[in-house]
Design a protein around this motif. Structure first.
Motif, PDB file in Angstrom:
ATOM      1  N   THR A 236      18.671  25.400  -9.080  1.00 27.57           N
ATOM      2  CA  THR A 236      18.308  24.747  -9.901  1.00 27.57           C
ATOM      3  C   THR A 236      17.385  25.162 -10.985  1.00 27.57           C
ATOM      4  O   THR A 236      16.598  26.423 -10.454  1.00 27.57           O
ATOM      5  CB  THR A 236      16.988  23.839  -8.348  1.00 27.57           C
ATOM      6  OG1 THR A 236      16.289  25.352  -8.046  1.00 27.57           O
ATOM      7  CG2 THR A 236      17.829  23.222  -8.141  1.00 27.57           C
ATOM      8  N   ALA A 237      17.339  24.207 -12.018  1.00 25.75           N
ATOM      9  CA  ALA A 237      16.938  24.331 -13.426  1.00 25.75           C
ATOM     10  C   ALA A 237      15.389  24.858 -13.141  1.00 25.75           C
ATOM     11  O   ALA A 237      15.322  23.977 -11.812  1.00 25.75           O
ATOM     12  CB  ALA A 237      17.513  23.515 -14.149  1.00 25.75           C
ATOM     13  N   PRO A 238      14.899  25.333 -13.772  1.00 19.68           N
ATOM     14  CA  PRO A 238      12.881  25.331 -14.092  1.00 19.68           C
ATOM     15  C   PRO A 238      12.895  24.138 -13.470  1.00 19.68           C
ATOM     16  O   PRO A 238      11.174  23.871 -12.708  1.00 19.68           O
ATOM     17  CB  PRO A 238      12.481  25.838 -14.992  1.00 19.68           C
ATOM     18  CG  PRO A 238      13.888  27.382 -14.830  1.00 19.68           C
ATOM     19  CD  PRO A 238      15.246  26.081 -15.009  1.00 19.68           C
ATOM     20  N   GLU A 239      13.169  22.965 -14.312  1.00 18.37           N
ATOM     21  CA  GLU A 239      12.527  21.767 -15.035  1.00 18.37           C
ATOM     22  C   GLU A 239      13.005  21.067 -12.947  1.00 18.37           C
ATOM     23  O   GLU A 239      12.046  19.866 -12.918  1.00 18.37           O
ATOM     24  CB  GLU A 239      13.521  21.204 -15.944  1.00 18.37           C
ATOM     25  CG  GLU A 239      12.660  19.665 -15.750  1.00 18.37           C
ATOM     26  CD  GLU A 239      11.474  19.769 -16.138  1.00 18.37           C
ATOM     27  OE1 GLU A 239      11.117  20.516 -16.596  1.00 18.37           O
ATOM     28  OE2 GLU A 239      10.795  18.240 -15.937  1.00 18.37           O
ATOM     29  N   THR A 240      13.313  21.324 -12.559  1.00 18.41           N
ATOM     30  CA  THR A 240      13.769  20.361 -10.812  1.00 18.41           C
ATOM     31  C   THR A 240      13.403  20.693 -10.045  1.00 18.41           C
ATOM     32  O   THR A 240      12.617  20.342  -9.530  1.00 18.41           O
ATOM     33  CB  THR A 240      16.186  21.143 -10.793  1.00 18.41           C
ATOM     34  OG1 THR A 240      16.276  20.708 -11.661  1.00 18.41           O
ATOM     35  CG2 THR A 240      15.774  20.021  -9.527  1.00 18.41           C
ATOM     36  N   ARG A 241      13.228  22.220 -10.231  1.00 19.61           N
ATOM     37  CA  ARG A 241      11.782  22.820  -9.283  1.00 19.61           C
ATOM     38  C   ARG A 241       9.845  22.480  -9.930  1.00 19.61           C
ATOM     39  O   ARG A 241       9.442  22.004  -8.754  1.00 19.61           O
ATOM     40  CB  ARG A 241      12.089  24.797  -9.524  1.00 19.61           C
ATOM     41  CG  ARG A 241      12.968  25.213  -8.200  1.00 19.61           C
ATOM     42  CD  ARG A 241      12.877  26.190  -7.199  1.00 19.61           C
ATOM     43  NE  ARG A 241      12.583  27.302  -8.053  1.00 19.61           N
ATOM     44  CZ  ARG A 241      13.374  28.093  -9.060  1.00 19.61           C
ATOM     45  NH1 ARG A 241      14.680  27.539  -9.006  1.00 19.61           N
ATOM     46  NH2 ARG A 241      12.817  28.419  -9.684  1.00 19.61           N
ATOM     47  N   ALA A 242      10.117  22.337 -10.824  1.00 22.81           N
ATOM     48  CA  ALA A 242       9.123  21.835 -11.813  1.00 22.81           C
ATOM     49  C   ALA A 242       8.647  20.060 -10.699  1.00 22.81           C
ATOM     50  O   ALA A 242       7.778  19.820 -10.519  1.00 22.81           O
ATOM     51  CB  ALA A 242       8.589  22.670 -12.818  1.00 22.81           C
ATOM     52  N   THR A 243       9.693  19.914 -10.550  1.00 25.54           N
ATOM     53  CA  THR A 243       9.613  18.064 -11.047  1.00 25.54           C
ATOM     54  C   THR A 243       9.836  18.125  -9.668  1.00 25.54           C
ATOM     55  O   THR A 243       8.228  17.309  -8.829  1.00 25.54           O
ATOM     56  CB  THR A 243      11.181  17.478 -11.386  1.00 25.54           C
ATOM     57  OG1 THR A 243      11.169  17.671 -12.422  1.00 25.54           O
ATOM     58  CG2 THR A 243      10.650  15.665 -10.685  1.00 25.54           C
ATOM     59  N   PHE A 244       9.854  18.916  -8.374  1.00 25.89           N
ATOM     60  CA  PHE A 244       9.538  18.826  -7.381  1.00 25.89           C
ATOM     61  C   PHE A 244       8.609  19.359  -6.484  1.00 25.89           C
ATOM     62  O   PHE A 244       7.690  18.702  -5.764  1.00 25.89           O
ATOM     63  CB  PHE A 244      10.837  19.931  -6.489  1.00 25.89           C
ATOM     64  CG  PHE A 244      10.659  19.833  -5.117  1.00 25.89           C
ATOM     65  CD1 PHE A 244      10.771  19.077  -4.113  1.00 25.89           C
ATOM     66  CD2 PHE A 244      11.142  21.072  -4.322  1.00 25.89           C
ATOM     67  CE1 PHE A 244      10.747  19.169  -2.961  1.00 25.89           C
ATOM     68  CE2 PHE A 244      11.031  21.017  -3.126  1.00 25.89           C
ATOM     69  CZ  PHE A 244      10.805  20.415  -2.561  1.00 25.89           C
ATOM     70  N   LEU A 245       7.827  20.068  -7.567  1.00 22.60           N
ATOM     71  CA  LEU A 245       6.204  20.386  -7.185  1.00 22.60           C
ATOM     72  C   LEU A 245       5.661  19.662  -7.531  1.00 22.60           C
ATOM     73  O   LEU A 245       4.387  19.526  -6.252  1.00 22.60           O
ATOM     74  CB  LEU A 245       6.187  21.737  -7.930  1.00 22.60           C
ATOM     75  CG  LEU A 245       6.471  22.838  -6.983  1.00 22.60           C
ATOM     76  CD1 LEU A 245       6.768  23.891  -8.357  1.00 22.60           C
ATOM     77  CD2 LEU A 245       6.337  23.994  -5.527  1.00 22.60           C
ATOM     78  N   GLU A 246       6.022  18.831  -8.553  1.00 21.40           N
ATOM     79  CA  GLU A 246       4.496  17.513  -8.907  1.00 21.40           C
ATOM     80  C   GLU A 246       5.634  16.447  -8.290  1.00 21.40           C
ATOM     81  O   GLU A 246       4.346  15.861  -7.539  1.00 21.40           O
ATOM     82  CB  GLU A 246       5.154  17.405 -10.950  1.00 21.40           C
ATOM     83  CG  GLU A 246       4.640  18.081 -11.099  1.00 21.40           C
ATOM     84  CD  GLU A 246       5.534  18.059 -12.870  1.00 21.40           C
ATOM     85  OE1 GLU A 246       4.961  18.786 -13.315  1.00 21.40           O
ATOM     86  OE2 GLU A 246       6.028  17.722 -12.817  1.00 21.40           O
ATOM     87  N   THR A 247       6.227  16.291  -7.393  1.00 17.41           N
ATOM     88  CA  THR A 247       6.160  15.116  -6.393  1.00 17.41           C
ATOM     89  C   THR A 247       6.362  15.384  -5.347  1.00 17.41           C
ATOM     90  O   THR A 247       5.533  14.478  -4.578  1.00 17.41           O
ATOM     91  CB  THR A 247       8.300  14.743  -6.228  1.00 17.41           C
ATOM     92  OG1 THR A 247       9.382  15.001  -7.436  1.00 17.41           O
ATOM     93  CG2 THR A 247       8.907  14.082  -5.978  1.00 17.41           C
ATOM     94  N   ILE A 248       6.247  16.669  -4.389  1.00 16.00           N
ATOM     95  CA  ILE A 248       5.005  17.170  -3.482  1.00 16.00           C
ATOM     96  C   ILE A 248       3.381  16.410  -3.826  1.00 16.00           C
ATOM     97  O   ILE A 248       3.253  15.619  -2.577  1.00 16.00           O
ATOM     98  CB  ILE A 248       5.428  18.383  -3.173  1.00 16.00           C
ATOM     99  CG1 ILE A 248       7.168  18.804  -3.026  1.00 16.00           C
ATOM    100  CG2 ILE A 248       4.258  18.675  -1.816  1.00 16.00           C
ATOM    101  CD1 ILE A 248       6.467  20.452  -2.735  1.00 16.00           C
ATOM    102  N   ALA A 249       3.199  16.634  -4.389  1.00 10.96           N
ATOM    103  CA  ALA A 249       1.618  16.706  -5.287  1.00 10.96           C
ATOM    104  C   ALA A 249       1.687  15.114  -4.959  1.00 10.96           C
ATOM    105  O   ALA A 249       0.888  14.363  -4.611  1.00 10.96           O
ATOM    106  CB  ALA A 249       1.479  17.099  -6.804  1.00 10.96           C
TER     107      ALA A 249
END
Ligand code: NAI
Ligand code: AKG
Length: 517
Positions: free
Chosen positions: A58-71
């Protein structure tokens, strides 16, 4: 409360159940939690394996958004999470609210780390076709995630070191699917947090096997998780015996895997002479505040304090004893941890070389009573059992005859998460002579502070030589924790058309790279 566990985002139940225990009373809380079956454990691992190739690219942006979505999903459930965690851990609301903030802050830190891209470690040696006597091929390397990671949540940080804690955040940031083994001391908290992660997986359209949560009161499923061939690394925070047991399982596999276990540490604090002379009473009070914080249930607890015998130490002890005598018994995380603390104190007080200096009111089956103990440098050096971690609101003062014995004591210690010096300018030469010892022993060296309370930041090292951890080369807190779950791969003369985006000439992910002619 719904007592399911989560396999690839799906709630599952089983015939066998267990209950959460209220830390304050030792009584079962309402609600049954299903014990994960061996079949569902295997399914969680297989789904994680199947998710890996998609999730890791997954693109870095996708994983970063995922982590923020968990938060964000955690924040949405914060009231329910904190209320359940208070019951299960006995920790107060203010502490747990702060811990939730630390957990979401940690997830967002890793989102920034993923976007910045240094973790990908792209290095390019350009082809040198004309080089003599031999041409150099195009060589380019990057870091890829190791594979599905097993995470064992800690009892003492039911949020920041648990289901969505630092190990999970750093593994997901690296691109590793995660299977969490919830700590049996907080099954309800774990389920609520797990549901937040599962919701984020779905919202971000990631493969369902990106995250699973297994539950059990015992050890069988945790051991089977570490033994499962799909699992490629383990993150753990807990006891030395637990960490060693899981390291043994990992080493006995047909394919041994790394275990990043944070285990036991007594975090020496040294009061150097000028600092002690300048502010003995103030240091005495601050020491007791640190050792008794949240019933001393920190792996960074100042378990031993070293200082030279004399009138300044006497003034320090008077203030420390007065403060400690006033510390009330505090609820401990589990009745098991409360009784382990009692056994630890009993073994110290039965030791002929150790005296009890001060005692708060006695503990109970669920509460720990604070204790301050003292020994002499020679007795300490003669008995390695005095270096064992006693997890709870106590500390051992080691009175040394001279400053040379400080170095001797520090040299005698095993690996530590932290080592602390209290110093004034007149102490600098002595402190400088101790620094090389402390560097060999500890992951973090502090001046004029107390080791409890770890900043989650880019430079933080929460690690250290054994038995503080199983691998001194890394940290379990802070941005550098991501490197535990990455490994380098070099691509030699691979055509650009089939290189992964991270390495293509056009650099579509805009990752930082180091290029060499
Ligand atoms: N240094 C540290 O950071 C901490 C140390 N401790 C120490 O650990 C003691 C017990 O506390 P816990 O948090 O329950 O730690 P623990 O090590 O007993 O349990 C941690 C996790 O590992 C699992 N586990 C433990 N032994 C295992 C084995 N042999 N095989 C498979 N799985 C195993 C448990 O089920 C749990 O999920 C405390 O009294 C304290 O001495 C506890 C918390 C933090
Ligand atoms: O002191 C802290 O904030 C972290 C301590 C820790 O890692 C632990 O107690 O397991």
């Amino acid at each position: 409360m719904d007592g399911s566990y989560l396999i690839g985002g799906q709630r599952r139940t089983s015939a066998q159940t267990f209950q959460g225990i209220e830390a304050a009373t030792g009584q079962a809380l309402p609600g049954d939690f299903a014990v994960t079956t061996p079949e569902d454990l295997a399914l969680a691992c297989t789904l994680a394996e199947q998710a890996f190739d998609h999730f890791r690219e997954t693109a870095p942006e996708t994983r970063a958004t995922f982590l923020e979505t968990i938060a964000t999903a955690l924040e949405k459930r914060s009231e329910a999470i904190v209320a359940r965690a208070m019951l299960e851990s006995g920790l107060p609301q203010g502490r747990l609210n702060g811990e939730l903030g630390r957990t979401t802050g940690q997830l967002r830190l890793f989102a920034s780390v993923v976007r910045e891209g240094d973790w990908a470690g792209v290095v390019i040696d350009k082809a040198l076709p004309e080089r003599a006597p031999l041409p150099r091929p195009d060589l380019r390397s990057r870091q890829i995630p190791v594979g599905p990671v097993a995470v064992f949540g800690a009892s003492n940080f039911p949020l920041a070191f648990s289901v969505a804690g630092g190990d999970t955040a750093s593994a997901l940031a690296a691109g590793c699917p995660v299977v969490v083994k919830a700590h049996p001391a907080h099954p309800g908290t774990s389920l609520l947090v797990g549901q937040a992660i599962a919701e984020a997986v779905e919202q971000c359209s990631l493969p369902s096997g990106t995250f699973s949560l297994i539950q059990e009161p015992g050890y069988a499923m945790g051991s089977a998780l570490v033994a499962h061939p799909a699992i490629k690394a383990v993150g753990f925070t807990g006891s030395r015996s637990g960490g060693l047991a899981l390291m043994a399982v990992a080493a006995a596999r047909a394919e041994p895997i790394p275990v990043y276990a944070e285990m036991s540490s007594i975090n020496p604090v040294v009061l150097l002479p000028a600092a002690l002379a300048a502010r003995a009473p103030e240091l005495g009070r601050a020491y007791v505040a640190s050792l008794s914080l949240f019933a001393g249930q920190f792996c960074t607890n100042p378990g031993i304090l070293i200082a030279q015998t004399g009138p300044d130490l006497d003034r320090f002890l008077a203030a420390a004893c007065e403060a400690l005598n006033a510390v009330p018994p505090q609820v401990m995380l589990t009745p098991g941890i409360a009784s382990a603390y009692d056994r630890g104190i009993a073994s110290l007080t039965e030791n002929e070389g150790v005296q009890v200096l001060a005692a708060g009111a006695d503990g109970t089956a669920t509460c720990g009573g604070a204790r301050l103990l003292v020994t002499d440098g020679n007795d300490f050096l003669a008995d390695p059992s005095l270096t064992h971690e006693v997890f709870g609101p106590s500390s051992l003062i080691v009175r040394v005859r001279d400053t040379a014995q400080i170095a001797q004591i520090l040299e005698s210690l095993q690996g530590q998460l932290t080592a602390t010096l209290h110093l004034d300018e007149a102490d600098y030469p002595l402190a400088a002579s101790l620094l090389p010892i402390l560097e060999r022993k500890a992951g973090r060296i502090l001046a004029n502070g107390w080791p409890t309370g770890v900043e989650v930041s880019r430079s933080m090292v929460h690690g250290g030589p054994f038995p503080a951890t199983s691998d001194p080369r890394t940290t379990s807190v802070g941005a550098m924790a991501i490197h535990r779950f990455l490994r380098p791969v070099c691509y030699q003369a691979i055509p650009d058309a089939i290189l992964p985006p991270a390495l293509k000439a056009s650099n579509p992910q805009n990752l930082p790279r180091r290029e060499f002619d």
